[in-house]
Design a protein around this motif. Structure first.
Motif, PDB file in Angstrom:
ATOM      1  N   ASN A 166       0.819  -1.213   0.000  1.00  0.00           N
ATOM      2  CA  ASN A 166       0.000   0.000   0.000  1.00  0.00           C
ATOM      3  C   ASN A 166       0.850   1.260   0.000  1.00  0.00           C
ATOM      4  N   TYR A 167       2.135   1.086  -0.346  1.00  0.00           N
ATOM      5  CA  TYR A 167       3.021   2.250  -0.463  1.00  0.00           C
ATOM      6  C   TYR A 167       3.357   2.469  -1.941  1.00  0.00           C
ATOM      7  N   PRO A 168       3.532   3.734  -2.347  1.00  0.00           N
ATOM      8  CA  PRO A 168       3.774   4.013  -3.771  1.00  0.00           C
ATOM      9  C   PRO A 168       5.226   3.765  -4.199  1.00  0.00           C
ATOM     10  N   THR A 169       5.416   3.437  -5.481  1.00  0.00           N
ATOM     11  CA  THR A 169       6.773   3.320  -6.052  1.00  0.00           C
ATOM     12  C   THR A 169       7.059   4.611  -6.810  1.00  0.00           C
ATOM     13  N   LYS A 170       7.825   5.502  -6.181  1.00  0.00           N
ATOM     14  CA  LYS A 170       7.996   6.850  -6.741  1.00  0.00           C
ATOM     15  C   LYS A 170       9.126   6.960  -7.754  1.00  0.00           C
TER      16      LYS A 170
ATOM     17  N   GLY B 279      -3.952   3.240   4.217  1.00  0.00           N
ATOM     18  CA  GLY B 279      -2.592   3.575   3.759  1.00  0.00           C
ATOM     19  C   GLY B 279      -2.640   4.419   2.501  1.00  0.00           C
ATOM     20  N   PRO B 280      -1.460   4.868   2.031  1.00  0.00           N
ATOM     21  CA  PRO B 280      -1.427   5.766   0.871  1.00  0.00           C
ATOM     22  C   PRO B 280      -2.061   5.178  -0.401  1.00  0.00           C
ATOM     23  N   CYS B 281      -1.980   3.854  -0.597  1.00  0.00           N
ATOM     24  CA  CYS B 281      -2.478   3.293  -1.873  1.00  0.00           C
ATOM     25  C   CYS B 281      -3.547   2.202  -1.710  1.00  0.00           C
ATOM     26  N   ASN B 282      -4.102   2.015  -0.500  1.00  0.00           N
ATOM     27  CA  ASN B 282      -5.058   0.890  -0.325  1.00  0.00           C
ATOM     28  C   ASN B 282      -6.193   0.934  -1.336  1.00  0.00           C
ATOM     29  N   LYS B 283      -6.779   2.116  -1.500  1.00  0.00           N
ATOM     30  CA  LYS B 283      -7.968   2.208  -2.361  1.00  0.00           C
ATOM     31  C   LYS B 283      -7.588   1.909  -3.813  1.00  0.00           C
TER      32      LYS B 283
ATOM     33  N   ARG C 138      -5.103   0.156  -4.927  1.00  0.00           N
ATOM     34  CA  ARG C 138      -4.774  -1.267  -5.140  1.00  0.00           C
ATOM     35  C   ARG C 138      -6.036  -2.117  -5.267  1.00  0.00           C
ATOM     36  N   LEU C 139      -6.986  -1.931  -4.347  1.00  0.00           N
ATOM     37  CA  LEU C 139      -8.199  -2.753  -4.403  1.00  0.00           C
ATOM     38  C   LEU C 139      -9.030  -2.429  -5.642  1.00  0.00           C
TER      39      LEU C 139
END
Ligand code: BYC
Length: 287
Positions: free
Chosen positions: A87-91, A250-254, A256-257
């Motif tokens: 749930n963390y971004p790859t910047k 978390g920053p990317c949960n939404k 990702r789902l």
């Protein structure tokens, strides 16, 4: 098989499968932006490996008496978890290196013990997965090694990725043993062979040495070799952040789902076509 043992395995194996599949997303985002054709080919192969891991694990899960559709519905409804790390971004490109080194590194530390887990189909899937994860970890470390010897901007990018991925990687091992609701029972059943804190400590000890080869720093000023314990001491994890991410904030949960649900919906016609084809072949054989 005792029902509670079966249910615990379904919970863990299905969540592990979901983690492999959701784990394809942060890395997949860099396939089109990899810095060379060689890097692109390696990354495509790695992301494909993760899909394979997910499929072995969904199959292992089906042997416990649950269908793949049920497990996937549980992911989409939010009933089943997947690893907080995704749930963390790859910047930046360095994040792909940091994921390989730290995230795959943490995954292997946890999964080597699972090659001896008490449920056979899960243990056998883990043998092959661990071999592939070892390769992933080395390719990640090599990405960082190249950056660590590059221009100042590349060195800074390498350190920044390590800074952002270090603490979330430590969270992958789960809460402290004292807070771990499932550990005691799972250890008794030999589903888990080492506790969350034991594995986390082994991981810290390993990375504290490996980071020296990169000439980088782990972002923890409490990290220090303890001669008495023969282990590295390290700082406290931000558990509020961990539970917040696990609870879906978390920053990317939404993101990702949503991506997983979209892929499932858009793949419906493929599943239907494959089922119709199988049926047709079956009927042709019978005729
Ligand atoms: N994130 O009682 P505990 C990969 C939950 S993928 C989210 O200690 P347990 C890869 C836990 O589920 C890596 N939730 O649990 C893929 C439990 O809630 P429930 C995935 C977490 O099961 C692509 C609650 O917190 N690896 O390798 O005894 C690219 C209390 O925890 C997390 C696996 O899944 C977390 N980090 O121990 C690259 C390995 N931690 O379920 C790499 C298999 C804890 O009761 N799984 N929770 O609602 C395990 O070994 C164990 O399930 C865990 C947790 C060590 C993760």
């Amino acid at each position: 098989m005792p029902d509670a043992y079966r249910k615990t395995n379904i919970r863990q194996v299905s969540q592990h499968a979901h983690s492999e599949i959701v784990g394809m997303l942060p890395e997949g985002a860099w396939i089109s932006r990899a810095p060379s054709l060689k890097r692109k080919a390696i990354l495509i192969a790695k992301v494909q490996d993760e899909a394979g891991h997910g499929l072995y694990l969904y199959s292992a899960c089906e042997t416990l008496g649950i269908t793949r559709e049920e497990t996937i519905n549980d992911l989409h409804s939010g009933k089943a978890k997947y690893s907080s790390i995704f749930n963390y971004p790859t910047k930046t490109w360095a994040d792909i290196g940091a994921i390989g080194w730290l995230v795959d590194g943490a995954a292997i530390m946890n999964q080597v013990m699972l090659t001896r887990t008490s449920y056979g189909p899960y243990a056998r899937a883990m043998v092959r997965i661990c071999k592939e994860e070892s390769f992933h970890q080395r390719q990640g470390f090599e990405i960082l090694l190249v950056l660590s010897k590059g221009a100042d901007e590349q060195k800074a990018m390498c350190q920044d990725a390590i800074d952002r991925w270090w603490w979330p990687s430590l969270m992958m091992f789960g809460p402290h043993d004292s807070e771990s609701t499932n550990s005691e029972q799972s250890m008794k059943w030999k589903i888990k062979r080492k506790t969350n804190d034991e594995l986390r400590q082994n991981f810290v000890d390993m990375c504290a040495e490996q980071v020296k080869v990169l000439g980088m720093k782990l972002p923890d000023n409490k990290l220090k070799w303890n001669e008495e314990r023969m282990h590295y001491d390290f700082g406290e994890i931000n558990w509020d952040e961990f539970w917040n991410v696990v609870k879906g904030n978390g920053p990317c949960n939404k993101e990702r789902l949503d991506a997983r649900k979209k892929a499932w919906d858009e793949g419906e016609w493929v599943r239907e076509a494959a089922a119709a084809h199988t049926e047709k072949r079956k009927n042709r054989k019978a005729a």
